[in-house]
Design a protein around this motif. Structure first.
Motif, PDB file in Angstrom:
ATOM      1  N   ILE A 228      64.175  15.381 -19.453  1.00  0.00           N
ATOM      2  CA  ILE A 228      65.180  14.621 -19.794  1.00  0.00           C
ATOM      3  C   ILE A 228      66.400  14.688 -20.063  1.00  0.00           C
ATOM      4  CG2 ILE A 228      64.830  12.950 -22.257  1.00  0.00           C
ATOM      5  CD1 ILE A 228      62.374  14.368 -22.246  1.00  0.00           C
TER       6      ILE A 228
ATOM      7  N   THR B  16      59.488  20.973 -19.896  1.00  0.00           N
ATOM      8  CA  THR B  16      60.686  20.052 -19.659  1.00  0.00           C
ATOM      9  C   THR B  16      61.779  20.290 -19.890  1.00  0.00           C
ATOM     10  OG1 THR B  16      59.096  18.105 -20.990  1.00  0.00           O
ATOM     11  CG2 THR B  16      61.129  17.883 -21.170  1.00  0.00           C
TER      12      THR B  16
ATOM     13  N   LEU C 214      64.128   5.652 -21.271  1.00  0.00           N
ATOM     14  CA  LEU C 214      63.343   5.743 -23.091  1.00  0.00           C
ATOM     15  C   LEU C 214      64.427   4.992 -24.099  1.00  0.00           C
ATOM     16  CD1 LEU C 214      60.790   6.575 -24.987  1.00  0.00           C
ATOM     17  CD2 LEU C 214      61.770   9.055 -24.145  1.00  0.00           C
TER      18      LEU C 214
ATOM     19  N   ALA D 297      64.776  10.443 -29.129  1.00  0.00           N
ATOM     20  CA  ALA D 297      63.820   9.625 -27.926  1.00  0.00           C
ATOM     21  C   ALA D 297      63.401  11.086 -27.086  1.00  0.00           C
ATOM     22  CB  ALA D 297      63.956   8.596 -27.317  1.00  0.00           C
TER      23      ALA D 297
ATOM     24  N   TYR E 291      52.489   3.238 -19.144  1.00  0.00           N
ATOM     25  CA  TYR E 291      54.106   3.233 -20.102  1.00  0.00           C
ATOM     26  C   TYR E 291      54.646   1.491 -20.700  1.00  0.00           C
ATOM     27  CZ  TYR E 291      59.214   3.859 -21.950  1.00  0.00           C
ATOM     28  OH  TYR E 291      60.066   4.287 -22.646  1.00  0.00           O
TER      29      TYR E 291
ATOM     30  N   ALA F  93      66.537   8.830 -21.673  1.00  0.00           N
ATOM     31  CA  ALA F  93      67.138   9.158 -23.143  1.00  0.00           C
ATOM     32  C   ALA F  93      69.103   9.347 -23.615  1.00  0.00           C
ATOM     33  CB  ALA F  93      66.046  10.016 -23.909  1.00  0.00           C
TER      34      ALA F  93
ATOM     35  N   LEU G  30      55.202   7.376 -23.740  1.00  0.00           N
ATOM     36  CA  LEU G  30      55.396   7.421 -22.589  1.00  0.00           C
ATOM     37  C   LEU G  30      54.328   8.552 -22.237  1.00  0.00           C
ATOM     38  CD1 LEU G  30      56.616   7.277 -19.657  1.00  0.00           C
ATOM     39  CD2 LEU G  30      59.335   8.248 -20.843  1.00  0.00           C
ATOM     40  N   ALA G  31      55.082   9.875 -23.262  1.00  0.00           N
ATOM     41  CA  ALA G  31      54.357  11.514 -22.869  1.00  0.00           C
ATOM     42  C   ALA G  31      53.060  11.556 -22.967  1.00  0.00           C
ATOM     43  CB  ALA G  31      54.906  12.288 -24.299  1.00  0.00           C
TER      44      ALA G  31
ATOM     45  N   CYS H  31      59.925  13.101 -27.129  1.00  0.00           N
ATOM     46  CA  CYS H  31      59.017  13.096 -26.194  1.00  0.00           C
ATOM     47  C   CYS H  31      58.071  14.501 -25.574  1.00  0.00           C
ATOM     48  CB  CYS H  31      59.780  12.415 -24.683  1.00  0.00           C
ATOM     49  SG  CYS H  31      58.572  12.119 -22.661  1.00  0.00           S
TER      50      CYS H  31
ATOM     51  N   VAL I 109      63.958  11.295 -17.058  1.00  0.00           N
ATOM     52  CA  VAL I 109      63.606  10.521 -17.744  1.00  0.00           C
ATOM     53  C   VAL I 109      64.937  10.250 -18.934  1.00  0.00           C
ATOM     54  CG1 VAL I 109      62.930  10.062 -20.062  1.00  0.00           C
ATOM     55  CG2 VAL I 109      61.442  11.447 -18.453  1.00  0.00           C
TER      56      VAL I 109
ATOM     57  N   ALA J 138      58.417   7.047 -27.166  1.00  0.00           N
ATOM     58  CA  ALA J 138      58.685   8.399 -26.746  1.00  0.00           C
ATOM     59  C   ALA J 138      56.487   8.904 -26.722  1.00  0.00           C
ATOM     60  CB  ALA J 138      59.485   9.450 -27.437  1.00  0.00           C
ATOM     61  N   TYR J 139      56.199   8.849 -27.347  1.00  0.00           N
ATOM     62  CA  TYR J 139      54.952   9.135 -27.643  1.00  0.00           C
ATOM     63  C   TYR J 139      53.838   8.749 -26.688  1.00  0.00           C
ATOM     64  CZ  TYR J 139      50.595   8.686 -29.809  1.00  0.00           C
ATOM     65  OH  TYR J 139      48.932   8.574 -30.202  1.00  0.00           O
TER      66      TYR J 139
END
Length: 411
Positions: free
Chosen positions: A8, A29, A294, A14, A337, A158, A319-320, A18, A156, A316-317
């Protein structure tokens, strides 16, 4: 199901949210942030509806509420500081200028960082950034500015409205930015005893505005905005250094009246000054190969929407959740997503008719009309007119429930 490794770019709002949910599912991550540490600066932001629901699912609502600025509402003032209209926080849950939860961006980012910094499977890398990305052999190979290469299954972006990730991944795509013909400068100034718990908004000619807002750090948050088309004086503001940007604000606001002199004097010594063009990002697709965008990087709704923070958190929620749901099949994850989030984002990006120009008149006559209108709405108690004038409130949307494989997800 095999689990992907995720990079990320961006440790703002965000990115850590995530990572929080990915970690619940045991997905490793790495969050890389260009700044040497978490950014403690930033303007005041709000949290509404579905965004608050995500924070509740994280178990962080009380931590957020403890750090709110306690802003009680917004008042429109004239040159003498006389209040022409007042719009307090709506207790009935309706639309208002001030949400129930108003918090400094740095404070909210700090809450998410504290909730993730020691979590197994989440790695933070500060003071570095990605300079190149190449997809090969089912991975994304990233080159870091400080040297070295690393590989991940998913990247990702962000990293905000001016996303470097977006520029690297979408090299052949013209980024559709919707300019709103407004520029804003944000900074803190010394607090005065006369500063109250209401934000105060002042209009003057030329589409200029001054907004003063309370905070919980012993300062007053100042905002200088200019809304005009064309605006050649500021179109290339990003090429100027901070001192030059401040000089532009002096040139444009020295005769503005009200608290302009105090604000400009405070601005000169402010260490947290920054400028931005107010715009929306409207990408036809949020992904390119194994790279996905994101928050503001993919769908910035602009600060005037009041939905930027909620879009970042909800995005973020979702996508995760989709990455966890589909594992190594990133194509299905990114498709889910977009299908789940795009209707929410489209409503969030739908601004009130004429915004932001309608709230930033160019002439004395236009300002008089605006003040008369907000005064009537305020003092007549007709604040529910804002519900009808506003676009469908995206914050009322219900959230998809994802199973992250832990007890909290199944509760």
């Amino acid at each position: 199901m095999s689990k992907p490794t995720v990079l990320i770019n961006g440790a703002g709002i965000a990115g850590p949210v995530c990572a929080f949910f990915l970690a619940r599912a045991g997905i490793k991550t790495t969050i890389i942030e260009r700044a040497p540490s978490m950014r403690s600066t930033g303007q005041q932001i709000d949290l509404r509806g579905a965004g608050l629901s995500v924070v509740q699912r994280m178990g962080l609502e009380s931590a957020i509420r403890e750090r709110t600025t306690k802003e009680a509402g917004l008042a429109f003032v004239d040159e003498t500081g006389r209040r022409l209209a007042e719009f307090p926080v709506r207790e009935d849950g309706g639309r208002s200028f001030t949400s129930e939860i108003e918090i400094l961006r740095g404070e909210m980012a700090g809450v998410f960082y504290e909730a993730t910094k020691a979590v197994e499977g989440i790695e933070y890398v500060f003071g570095d950034h990605v300079t190149d990305m190449v997809e090969k052999e089912g991975k994304v190979e990233v080159t870091l500015e400080k040297g070295g290469k690393r590989e991940f299954d998913i990247v990702v972006g962000a990293d905000g409205q001016g996303s470097k990730t977006r520029r690297l991944a979408f090299k052949d795509v013209e980024i559709p930015m919707k300019a709103l013909h407004q520029y804003a400068a944000y900074f803190t100034i010394p607090y005065k005893d006369s500063d109250r718990n209401f934000a105060e908004w002042y209009n003057t000619t030329g589409g200029r505005g001054i907004l003063l807002r309370p905070d919980n750090a012993g300062y007053t948050r100042a905002y200088l905005t200019v809304t005009r088309d064309p605006l050649p004086e500021l179109q290339e503001y990003y090429k100027l250094n901070v001192a030059e940007q401040k000089q532009k604000m002096h040139e444009m606001f020295s005769d503005a009246g009200w608290e302009a002199k105090r604000v400009l004097e405070g601005m000169d010594s402010a260490k947290d000054f920054y400028m931005q063009e107010i715009a929306q990002v409207k990408m036809p697709s949020w992904s390119q190969g194994r790279v996905v965008l994101l928050g503001d990087a993919g769908y910035c709704p602009s600060p005037i929407s009041g939905m930027g923070t909620s879009c970042a958190i909800v995005g973020a929620y979702v996508l995760a959740g989709e990455i966890v749901k589909h594992g190594m099949d990133y194509e299905k994850a990114f498709k889910g997503y977009e299908e789940n989030l795009r209707p929410y984002v489209e409503k969030a990006q739908k601004l009130p008719p004429g915004a932001p120009a309608i709230a930033n008149p160019q002439t004395k006559w236009g300002i008089a009309i605006l003040r008369g209108l907000v005064g009537f709405v305020s003092w007549s108690g007709a604040t529910k007119l804002f519900d009808k004038m506003s676009s469908p409130p995206a914050q009322d949307d219900e959230l998809t429930v994802y199973d992250f494989g832990d007890k909290k997800s199944r509760a």
